[in-house]
Design a protein around this motif. Sequence first.
Motif, PDB file in Angstrom:
ATOM      1  N   GLU A   1       0.830  -1.200   0.000  1.00 43.68           N
ATOM      2  CA  GLU A   1       0.000   0.000   0.000  1.00 43.68           C
ATOM      3  C   GLU A   1       0.870   1.257   0.000  1.00 43.68           C
ATOM      4  OE1 GLU A   1      -2.291  -0.431   3.524  1.00 43.68           O
ATOM      5  OE2 GLU A   1      -3.616  -1.944   2.680  1.00 43.68           O
ATOM      6  N   ILE A   2       1.971   1.201   0.707  1.00 47.03           N
ATOM      7  CA  ILE A   2       2.864   2.353   0.819  1.00 47.03           C
ATOM      8  C   ILE A   2       3.525   2.643  -0.520  1.00 47.03           C
ATOM      9  CG2 ILE A   2       4.998   3.161   1.908  1.00 47.03           C
ATOM     10  CD1 ILE A   2       4.093   1.721   4.447  1.00 47.03           C
ATOM     11  N   LYS A   3       3.914   1.608  -1.247  1.00 45.16           N
ATOM     12  CA  LYS A   3       4.595   1.795  -2.530  1.00 45.16           C
ATOM     13  C   LYS A   3       3.706   2.468  -3.569  1.00 45.16           C
ATOM     14  CE  LYS A   3       8.030  -1.808  -2.147  1.00 45.16           C
ATOM     15  NZ  LYS A   3       8.617  -2.998  -2.738  1.00 45.16           N
TER      16      LYS A   3
ATOM     17  N   ARG B   1       5.839   1.103  13.906  1.00 44.61           N
ATOM     18  CA  ARG B   1       6.376   0.405  12.730  1.00 44.61           C
ATOM     19  C   ARG B   1       5.854   1.021  11.432  1.00 44.61           C
ATOM     20  NH1 ARG B   1       6.470  -5.915  14.734  1.00 44.61           N
ATOM     21  NH2 ARG B   1       8.135  -5.593  16.243  1.00 44.61           N
ATOM     22  N   ASP B   2       4.604   1.501  11.452  1.00 44.00           N
ATOM     23  CA  ASP B   2       4.074   2.198  10.280  1.00 44.00           C
ATOM     24  C   ASP B   2       4.869   3.467  10.005  1.00 44.00           C
ATOM     25  OD1 ASP B   2       2.128   0.317   9.761  1.00 44.00           O
ATOM     26  OD2 ASP B   2       0.514   1.440  10.754  1.00 44.00           O
ATOM     27  N   VAL B   3       5.215   4.189  11.065  1.00 44.63           N
ATOM     28  CA  VAL B   3       6.034   5.396  10.911  1.00 44.63           C
ATOM     29  C   VAL B   3       7.368   5.030  10.264  1.00 44.63           C
ATOM     30  CG1 VAL B   3       7.324   7.170  12.176  1.00 44.63           C
ATOM     31  CG2 VAL B   3       4.964   6.682  12.791  1.00 44.63           C
ATOM     32  N   ALA B   4       7.969   3.956  10.724  1.00 43.94           N
ATOM     33  CA  ALA B   4       9.256   3.529  10.183  1.00 43.94           C
ATOM     34  C   ALA B   4       9.130   3.120   8.715  1.00 43.94           C
ATOM     35  CB  ALA B   4       9.811   2.377  11.006  1.00 43.94           C
ATOM     36  N   ARG B   5       8.059   2.411   8.373  1.00 44.09           N
ATOM     37  CA  ARG B   5       7.865   2.005   6.982  1.00 44.09           C
ATOM     38  C   ARG B   5       7.717   3.211   6.060  1.00 44.09           C
ATOM     39  NH1 ARG B   5       4.051  -1.748   9.261  1.00 44.09           N
ATOM     40  NH2 ARG B   5       5.023  -3.788   9.389  1.00 44.09           N
ATOM     41  N   LEU B   6       6.929   4.179   6.502  1.00 41.24           N
ATOM     42  CA  LEU B   6       6.716   5.379   5.692  1.00 41.24           C
ATOM     43  C   LEU B   6       8.007   6.175   5.536  1.00 41.24           C
ATOM     44  CD1 LEU B   6       3.296   6.435   7.220  1.00 41.24           C
ATOM     45  CD2 LEU B   6       3.666   5.750   4.857  1.00 41.24           C
ATOM     46  N   ALA B   7       8.746   6.335   6.617  1.00 42.78           N
ATOM     47  CA  ALA B   7       9.999   7.086   6.564  1.00 42.78           C
ATOM     48  C   ALA B   7      11.019   6.388   5.683  1.00 42.78           C
ATOM     49  CB  ALA B   7      10.547   7.279   7.974  1.00 42.78           C
ATOM     50  N   THR B   8      11.057   5.078   5.752  1.00 38.03           N
ATOM     51  CA  THR B   8      11.989   4.310   4.932  1.00 38.03           C
ATOM     52  C   THR B   8      11.680   4.470   3.454  1.00 38.03           C
ATOM     53  OG1 THR B   8      12.297   2.707   6.704  1.00 38.03           O
ATOM     54  CG2 THR B   8      12.893   2.006   4.478  1.00 38.03           C
TER      55      THR B   8
END
Length: 63
Positions: free
Chosen positions: A5-7, A48-55
């Motif tokens: 979803e993030i991609k 973990r969502d914050v980390a995924r988005l920042a990454t």
Amino acid sequence: MKQSEIKELSVAELQDKLSETKKSYSDLKMAHAISPLDNPIQLRSVRRDVARLATELTKRELQ
């Protein structure tokens, strides 16, 4: 939020989502400090969502 979803999000959407998620995380931390949350695992998943988005944002900036 899943990685797939993030991609699909654009850079502007990622930045907006990141700021919303960070605010949500800080609100949850404050609520948990005052009185215990019903589901403290929420803190971990939001962090973990914050980390995924920042990454993903960093990865796109480096490309």
